[in-house]
Design a protein around this motif. Structure first.
Motif, PDB file in Angstrom:
ATOM      1  N   ARG A 207       0.827  -1.210   0.000  1.00  0.00           N
ATOM      2  CA  ARG A 207       0.000   0.000   0.000  1.00  0.00           C
ATOM      3  C   ARG A 207       0.866   1.268   0.000  1.00  0.00           C
ATOM      4  N   SER A 208       1.842   1.322   0.880  1.00  0.00           N
ATOM      5  CA  SER A 208       2.678   2.525   0.971  1.00  0.00           C
ATOM      6  C   SER A 208       3.460   2.765  -0.309  1.00  0.00           C
ATOM      7  N   ARG A 209       3.759   1.710  -1.030  1.00  0.00           N
ATOM      8  CA  ARG A 209       4.504   1.833  -2.288  1.00  0.00           C
ATOM      9  C   ARG A 209       3.640   2.459  -3.377  1.00  0.00           C
ATOM     10  N   ILE A 210       2.415   1.957  -3.550  1.00  0.00           N
ATOM     11  CA  ILE A 210       1.599   2.457  -4.661  1.00  0.00           C
ATOM     12  C   ILE A 210       0.997   3.830  -4.369  1.00  0.00           C
ATOM     13  N   TYR A 211       0.901   4.173  -3.088  1.00  0.00           N
ATOM     14  CA  TYR A 211       0.430   5.514  -2.746  1.00  0.00           C
ATOM     15  C   TYR A 211       1.599   6.418  -2.349  1.00  0.00           C
ATOM     16  N   GLY A 212       2.809   5.927  -2.627  1.00  0.00           N
ATOM     17  CA  GLY A 212       4.014   6.675  -2.315  1.00  0.00           C
ATOM     18  C   GLY A 212       4.763   7.079  -3.569  1.00  0.00           C
ATOM     19  N   ASP A 213       5.945   6.486  -3.769  1.00  0.00           N
ATOM     20  CA  ASP A 213       6.812   6.949  -4.862  1.00  0.00           C
ATOM     21  C   ASP A 213       6.751   6.091  -6.122  1.00  0.00           C
ATOM     22  N   PHE A 214       5.703   5.284  -6.291  1.00  0.00           N
ATOM     23  CA  PHE A 214       5.587   4.456  -7.490  1.00  0.00           C
ATOM     24  C   PHE A 214       5.642   5.309  -8.753  1.00  0.00           C
ATOM     25  N   GLN A 215       4.902   6.410  -8.773  1.00  0.00           N
ATOM     26  CA  GLN A 215       4.872   7.262  -9.965  1.00  0.00           C
ATOM     27  C   GLN A 215       6.234   7.895 -10.239  1.00  0.00           C
ATOM     28  N   VAL A 216       6.963   8.182  -9.184  1.00  0.00           N
ATOM     29  CA  VAL A 216       8.285   8.791  -9.353  1.00  0.00           C
ATOM     30  C   VAL A 216       9.244   7.804 -10.005  1.00  0.00           C
ATOM     31  N   THR A 217       9.303   6.571  -9.497  1.00  0.00           N
ATOM     32  CA  THR A 217      10.263   5.594 -10.027  1.00  0.00           C
ATOM     33  C   THR A 217       9.876   5.103 -11.417  1.00  0.00           C
ATOM     34  N   SER A 218       8.569   5.072 -11.710  1.00  0.00           N
ATOM     35  CA  SER A 218       8.134   4.597 -13.033  1.00  0.00           C
ATOM     36  C   SER A 218       8.062   5.723 -14.060  1.00  0.00           C
ATOM     37  N   ALA A 219       8.414   6.936 -13.643  1.00  0.00           N
ATOM     38  CA  ALA A 219       8.543   8.091 -14.549  1.00  0.00           C
ATOM     39  C   ALA A 219       7.270   8.391 -15.338  1.00  0.00           C
ATOM     40  N   LEU A 220       6.125   8.151 -14.708  1.00  0.00           N
ATOM     41  CA  LEU A 220       4.834   8.482 -15.321  1.00  0.00           C
ATOM     42  C   LEU A 220       4.635   7.826 -16.685  1.00  0.00           C
ATOM     43  N   ASN A 221       5.225   6.671 -16.874  1.00  0.00           N
ATOM     44  CA  ASN A 221       5.015   5.899 -18.098  1.00  0.00           C
ATOM     45  C   ASN A 221       3.527   5.552 -18.220  1.00  0.00           C
ATOM     46  N   PRO A 222       2.897   5.769 -19.378  1.00  0.00           N
ATOM     47  CA  PRO A 222       1.461   5.492 -19.531  1.00  0.00           C
ATOM     48  C   PRO A 222       1.074   4.060 -19.173  1.00  0.00           C
ATOM     49  N   ILE A 223       1.918   3.107 -19.565  1.00  0.00           N
ATOM     50  CA  ILE A 223       1.630   1.709 -19.236  1.00  0.00           C
ATOM     51  C   ILE A 223       1.720   1.496 -17.723  1.00  0.00           C
ATOM     52  N   SER A 224       2.705   2.116 -17.110  1.00  0.00           N
ATOM     53  CA  SER A 224       2.846   2.024 -15.657  1.00  0.00           C
ATOM     54  C   SER A 224       1.664   2.664 -14.945  1.00  0.00           C
ATOM     55  N   GLU A 225       1.140   3.754 -15.527  1.00  0.00           N
ATOM     56  CA  GLU A 225      -0.018   4.422 -14.948  1.00  0.00           C
ATOM     57  C   GLU A 225      -1.231   3.492 -14.946  1.00  0.00           C
ATOM     58  N   THR A 226      -1.383   2.735 -16.006  1.00  0.00           N
ATOM     59  CA  THR A 226      -2.496   1.780 -16.094  1.00  0.00           C
ATOM     60  C   THR A 226      -2.337   0.684 -15.045  1.00  0.00           C
ATOM     61  N   SER A 260      12.074 -11.821 -15.141  1.00  0.00           N
ATOM     62  CA  SER A 260      11.159 -10.713 -15.402  1.00  0.00           C
ATOM     63  C   SER A 260      11.096  -9.719 -14.244  1.00  0.00           C
ATOM     64  N   ILE A 261      11.269 -10.184 -13.027  1.00  0.00           N
ATOM     65  CA  ILE A 261      11.198  -9.308 -11.858  1.00  0.00           C
ATOM     66  C   ILE A 261      12.232  -8.176 -11.944  1.00  0.00           C
ATOM     67  N   TYR A 262      13.399  -8.493 -12.518  1.00  0.00           N
ATOM     68  CA  TYR A 262      14.449  -7.471 -12.621  1.00  0.00           C
ATOM     69  C   TYR A 262      14.099  -6.422 -13.679  1.00  0.00           C
ATOM     70  N   HIS A 263      13.427  -6.837 -14.747  1.00  0.00           N
ATOM     71  CA  HIS A 263      12.951  -5.872 -15.744  1.00  0.00           C
ATOM     72  C   HIS A 263      11.903  -4.954 -15.123  1.00  0.00           C
ATOM     73  N   THR A 264      11.096  -5.527 -14.219  1.00  0.00           N
ATOM     74  CA  THR A 264      10.106  -4.727 -13.504  1.00  0.00           C
ATOM     75  C   THR A 264      10.782  -3.619 -12.701  1.00  0.00           C
ATOM     76  N   LEU A 265      11.886  -3.952 -12.057  1.00  0.00           N
ATOM     77  CA  LEU A 265      12.609  -2.962 -11.260  1.00  0.00           C
ATOM     78  C   LEU A 265      13.250  -1.899 -12.147  1.00  0.00           C
ATOM     79  N   LEU A 266      13.756  -2.296 -13.305  1.00  0.00           N
ATOM     80  CA  LEU A 266      14.341  -1.323 -14.238  1.00  0.00           C
ATOM     81  C   LEU A 266      13.293  -0.310 -14.695  1.00  0.00           C
ATOM     82  N   ARG A 267      12.049  -0.766 -14.833  1.00  0.00           N
ATOM     83  CA  ARG A 267      10.960   0.133 -15.242  1.00  0.00           C
ATOM     84  C   ARG A 267      10.431   0.963 -14.078  1.00  0.00           C
ATOM     85  N   GLY A 268      10.919   0.680 -12.887  1.00  0.00           N
ATOM     86  CA  GLY A 268      10.435   1.404 -11.709  1.00  0.00           C
ATOM     87  C   GLY A 268       9.091   0.928 -11.230  1.00  0.00           C
TER      88      GLY A 268
END
Length: 335
Positions: A207-226, A260-268
């Motif tokens: 919970r704290s992650r998705i309502y915290g800095d998720f948008q910052v690390t994923s750089a507002l990527n449209p796919i990440s936003e979805t 795949s988990i490491y690619h997830t981290l690269l995407r933030g």
């Protein structure tokens, strides 16, 4: 000056300080320990694990996690499997375990079969270690030889289960220290956390992650936003709402053991703060490099994961070797 301080903080923590033995001269584990006493043990566990993972692929992650939580408390001695009694305070109700560990009935199921074949021979600690290896293979992960000969402890440690195990909200430096306390390196840590590629997490843990800095690390990527939007729908912001709702830590190939988990981290897009920190934390000088390596080279990840699982499985409880037993029922000390 600030960069130098970060470098020193990361590198001065690499000091092992564990009180039990890694695979040593006094407590040798061997590949053929059951050769004469229970030669079918590996085949029996493999066959049963095939059924268990076929029934639900998530059972693979459950067994690997159970093995991890066992080894980080008193060494790999089956202590995590003990039920609480009037005379024994178990580890199952410790905060890192009570809402996350399952699989006890799976262990019971395998143990009953082994006991019918080889009564009083195969320890629960060995059963769990072998099962974790087979679980990994059955969802596409690597093979490794499992040294055996562990004894089951007659004790458990609620206190160590509370303090030794990393948590989803824990800072990177603290997690590194906890792995080093078990004699495991940063490379081991990043590889072993790769098991999250088939893991599930409860809303309370991200919970704290998705309502915290998720948008910052994923750089507002449209796919990440979805992706983030879907996470928020199943995990409301208010504590207590949907706490036990679960989702895959790796949202791309949740039932396949891959990199795949490491690619997830690269995407933030890491679901857990503790995972994402390996790539984006200011203290992640070494972990960032390793995450990138495993994302680029799946064979390097598989090779290190195999080595690190053996290394973790070789964390032994000296006391159990001196005064341990082979439990007839993994939930209780023999009477």
């Amino acid at each position: 000056m600030k960069l130098l301080l970060v470098f020193l903080m990361v590198h001065t923590i690499f000091i092992p300080c564990f009180s039990f033995d890694l695979l040593g001269k006094d407590h040798p584990l061997t590949l053929d320990y059951y050769k004469s006493t229970c030669p079918t043990v590996f085949d029996v566990i493999k066959k049963e694990m095939e059924c268990i993972v076929k029934e639900d692929p998530r059972n693979a992650a459950i067994l690997i996690r159970l093995h991890f939580h066992d080894c980080f408390v008193q060494g790999c001695d089956g202590s995590v499997l003990l039920d609480e009694t009037e005379s024994l305070k178990g580890e199952k109700k410790a905060s890192p375990n009570i809402n996350s560990l399952k699989g006890y009935k799976i262990v019971d199921r395998i143990k009953n079969i082994i006991e019918s074949e080889c009564p009083g021979v195969v320890s629960c600690a060995d059963l769990l270690t072998i099962s974790a290896r087979d679980a990994t293979i059955l969802v596409g992960g690597p093979y490794w030889d499992v040294p055996v000969g562990r004894k089951d402890s007659k004790s458990a440690s609620y206190a160590l289960a509370t303090t030794n195990l990393p948590t989803p909200e824990e800072a990177l430096i603290s997690i590194i220290a906890k792995f080093y306390a078990q004699g495991l390196s940063v490379e081991d840590m990043v590889a072993l956390i790769g098991a999250h590629t088939i893991g599930m997490a409860q809303c309370r843990n991200f919970r704290s992650r998705i309502y915290g800095d998720f948008q910052v690390t994923s750089a507002l990527n449209p796919i990440s936003e979805t992706y983030l939007s879907s996470l928020k729908k199943m995990c409301p912001s208010n504590s207590g709402e949907g706490d036990t709702n679960v989702t895959a830590i790796d949202n791309v190939t949740p039932n396949l053991f891959d990199n795949s988990i490491y690619h997830t981290l690269l995407r933030g897009e890491g679901l857990l703060n503790s995972d994402q920190a390996m790539y984006t934390s200011m203290f992640g000088i070494q972990t960032r490099r390793i995450v990138s390596k495993y994302a680029e080279d799946p064979l390097a990840f598989f090779e290190q994961f195999s080595k690190s699982m053996v290394k973790m499985g070789n964390i032994l409880n000296s006391e159990s070797f001196a005064d341990g037993e082979v439990r007839r029922n993994c939930r209780f000390v023999n009477t």
